[in-house]
Motif scaffolding. Structure first.
Motif, PDB file in Angstrom:
ATOM      1  N   MET A 124      -1.763  -7.300 -21.927  1.00  0.00           N
ATOM      2  CA  MET A 124      -0.668  -8.101 -21.432  1.00  0.00           C
ATOM      3  C   MET A 124      -0.704  -8.033 -19.911  1.00  0.00           C
ATOM      4  N   SER A 125      -0.696  -9.173 -19.278  1.00  0.00           N
ATOM      5  CA  SER A 125      -0.792  -9.201 -17.832  1.00  0.00           C
ATOM      6  C   SER A 125       0.541  -9.613 -17.226  1.00  0.00           C
ATOM      7  N   VAL A 126       0.826  -9.103 -16.075  1.00  0.00           N
ATOM      8  CA  VAL A 126       2.015  -9.457 -15.317  1.00  0.00           C
ATOM      9  C   VAL A 126       1.502 -10.095 -14.035  1.00  0.00           C
ATOM     10  N   SER A 127       1.950 -11.288 -13.744  1.00  0.00           N
ATOM     11  CA  SER A 127       1.465 -12.004 -12.575  1.00  0.00           C
ATOM     12  C   SER A 127       1.674 -11.188 -11.301  1.00  0.00           C
ATOM     13  N   GLY A 128       0.604 -11.007 -10.518  1.00  0.00           N
ATOM     14  CA  GLY A 128       0.688 -10.256  -9.277  1.00  0.00           C
ATOM     15  C   GLY A 128       0.523  -8.754  -9.443  1.00  0.00           C
ATOM     16  N   TRP A 129       0.309  -8.300 -10.680  1.00  0.00           N
ATOM     17  CA  TRP A 129       0.165  -6.880 -10.958  1.00  0.00           C
ATOM     18  C   TRP A 129      -1.114  -6.663 -11.754  1.00  0.00           C
ATOM     19  N   ARG A 130      -1.682  -5.465 -11.669  1.00  0.00           N
ATOM     20  CA  ARG A 130      -2.835  -5.140 -12.506  1.00  0.00           C
ATOM     21  C   ARG A 130      -2.603  -3.792 -13.181  1.00  0.00           C
ATOM     22  N   ARG A 131      -3.144  -3.664 -14.386  1.00  0.00           N
ATOM     23  CA  ARG A 131      -2.988  -2.418 -15.137  1.00  0.00           C
ATOM     24  C   ARG A 131      -3.799  -1.311 -14.503  1.00  0.00           C
ATOM     25  N   ARG A 132      -3.305  -0.107 -14.582  1.00  0.00           N
ATOM     26  CA  ARG A 132      -4.002   1.083 -14.096  1.00  0.00           C
ATOM     27  C   ARG A 132      -4.083   2.076 -15.241  1.00  0.00           C
ATOM     28  N   LEU A 190       0.000  -1.714 -10.951  1.00  0.00           N
ATOM     29  CA  LEU A 190       0.031  -1.678  -9.496  1.00  0.00           C
ATOM     30  C   LEU A 190       0.236  -3.096  -9.012  1.00  0.00           C
ATOM     31  N   ASP A 191       1.077  -3.274  -7.987  1.00  0.00           N
ATOM     32  CA  ASP A 191       1.198  -4.619  -7.434  1.00  0.00           C
ATOM     33  C   ASP A 191      -0.046  -4.931  -6.608  1.00  0.00           C
ATOM     34  N   GLU A 192      -0.219  -6.181  -6.246  1.00  0.00           N
ATOM     35  CA  GLU A 192      -1.436  -6.599  -5.548  1.00  0.00           C
ATOM     36  C   GLU A 192      -1.666  -5.847  -4.247  1.00  0.00           C
ATOM     37  N   GLU A 193      -0.603  -5.478  -3.546  1.00  0.00           N
ATOM     38  CA  GLU A 193      -0.734  -4.746  -2.283  1.00  0.00           C
ATOM     39  C   GLU A 193      -0.925  -3.249  -2.507  1.00  0.00           C
ATOM     40  N   GLU A 194      -0.795  -2.803  -3.746  1.00  0.00           N
ATOM     41  CA  GLU A 194      -0.933  -1.401  -4.139  1.00  0.00           C
ATOM     42  C   GLU A 194       0.052  -0.475  -3.440  1.00  0.00           C
ATOM     43  N   ASP A 195       1.236  -1.009  -3.075  1.00  0.00           N
ATOM     44  CA  ASP A 195       2.253  -0.149  -2.480  1.00  0.00           C
ATOM     45  C   ASP A 195       3.429   0.093  -3.423  1.00  0.00           C
ATOM     46  N   VAL A 197       5.119   3.638  -3.077  1.00  0.00           N
ATOM     47  CA  VAL A 197       4.100   4.548  -2.560  1.00  0.00           C
ATOM     48  C   VAL A 197       4.370   4.920  -1.102  1.00  0.00           C
ATOM     49  N   ASP A 198       4.665   3.929  -0.274  1.00  0.00           N
ATOM     50  CA  ASP A 198       4.869   4.189   1.157  1.00  0.00           C
ATOM     51  C   ASP A 198       6.067   5.101   1.411  1.00  0.00           C
ATOM     52  N   ALA A 199       7.154   4.882   0.684  1.00  0.00           N
ATOM     53  CA  ALA A 199       8.367   5.680   0.880  1.00  0.00           C
ATOM     54  C   ALA A 199       8.378   6.952   0.033  1.00  0.00           C
ATOM     55  N   ASP A 200       7.438   7.061  -0.913  1.00  0.00           N
ATOM     56  CA  ASP A 200       7.385   8.181  -1.857  1.00  0.00           C
ATOM     57  C   ASP A 200       8.720   8.331  -2.587  1.00  0.00           C
ATOM     58  N   GLU A 201       9.228   7.179  -3.118  1.00  0.00           N
ATOM     59  CA  GLU A 201      10.518   7.165  -3.806  1.00  0.00           C
ATOM     60  C   GLU A 201      10.386   6.553  -5.193  1.00  0.00           C
ATOM     61  N   TRP A 202      11.083   7.180  -6.155  1.00  0.00           N
ATOM     62  CA  TRP A 202      11.121   6.700  -7.536  1.00  0.00           C
ATOM     63  C   TRP A 202      12.473   6.051  -7.794  1.00  0.00           C
ATOM     64  N   THR A 203      12.481   4.938  -8.527  1.00  0.00           N
ATOM     65  CA  THR A 203      13.704   4.266  -8.928  1.00  0.00           C
ATOM     66  C   THR A 203      13.643   4.015 -10.432  1.00  0.00           C
ATOM     67  N   THR A 204      14.703   4.385 -11.139  1.00  0.00           N
ATOM     68  CA  THR A 204      14.772   4.099 -12.567  1.00  0.00           C
ATOM     69  C   THR A 204      15.156   2.643 -12.754  1.00  0.00           C
ATOM     70  N   VAL A 205      14.315   1.901 -13.454  1.00  0.00           N
ATOM     71  CA  VAL A 205      14.558   0.489 -13.742  1.00  0.00           C
ATOM     72  C   VAL A 205      15.325   0.343 -15.052  1.00  0.00           C
ATOM     73  N   ALA A 206      14.951   1.130 -16.067  1.00  0.00           N
ATOM     74  CA  ALA A 206      15.604   1.033 -17.376  1.00  0.00           C
ATOM     75  C   ALA A 206      15.330   2.293 -18.185  1.00  0.00           C
TER      76      ALA A 206
END
Length: 77
Positions: free
Chosen positions: A1-9, A22-27, A49-58
């Motif tokens: 399953m693909s998400v536009s602008g993202w790639r599986r890791r 990962l988003d296309e910019e990998e940040d 990645v840049d801010a080293d912060e986690w956010t709960t989405v769901a």
């Protein structure tokens, strides 16, 4: 399953993550994590990645719902 602008890791943590993108910019990374090993359900996290912060989405009891909510979040961003 693909998400536009993202790639599986690949899961680098040995199986807790069901899906990782990962988003296309990998940040930004998007995780769907299996928390049943600690008697919880499933969670979706966004990692900046840049801010080293986690956010709960769901958080949910359903693996399918967690994946769906991750995709909805990624596509709305």
């Amino acid at each position: 399953m693909s998400v536009s602008g993202w790639r599986r890791r690949e899961d680098l943590e040995g199986g807790k993550q069901i899906r990782v993108w990962l988003d296309e910019e990998e940040d930004v990374e998007l995780y769907v994590e299996n928390l049943t090993y600690r008697d919880e359900g499933y969670a979706v996290y966004q990692y900046d990645v840049d801010a080293d912060e986690w956010t709960t989405v769901a958080e949910t009891d359903s693996k399918a719902d967690a994946v769906e909510r991750a995709i909805e979040w990624a596509e709305s961003d």
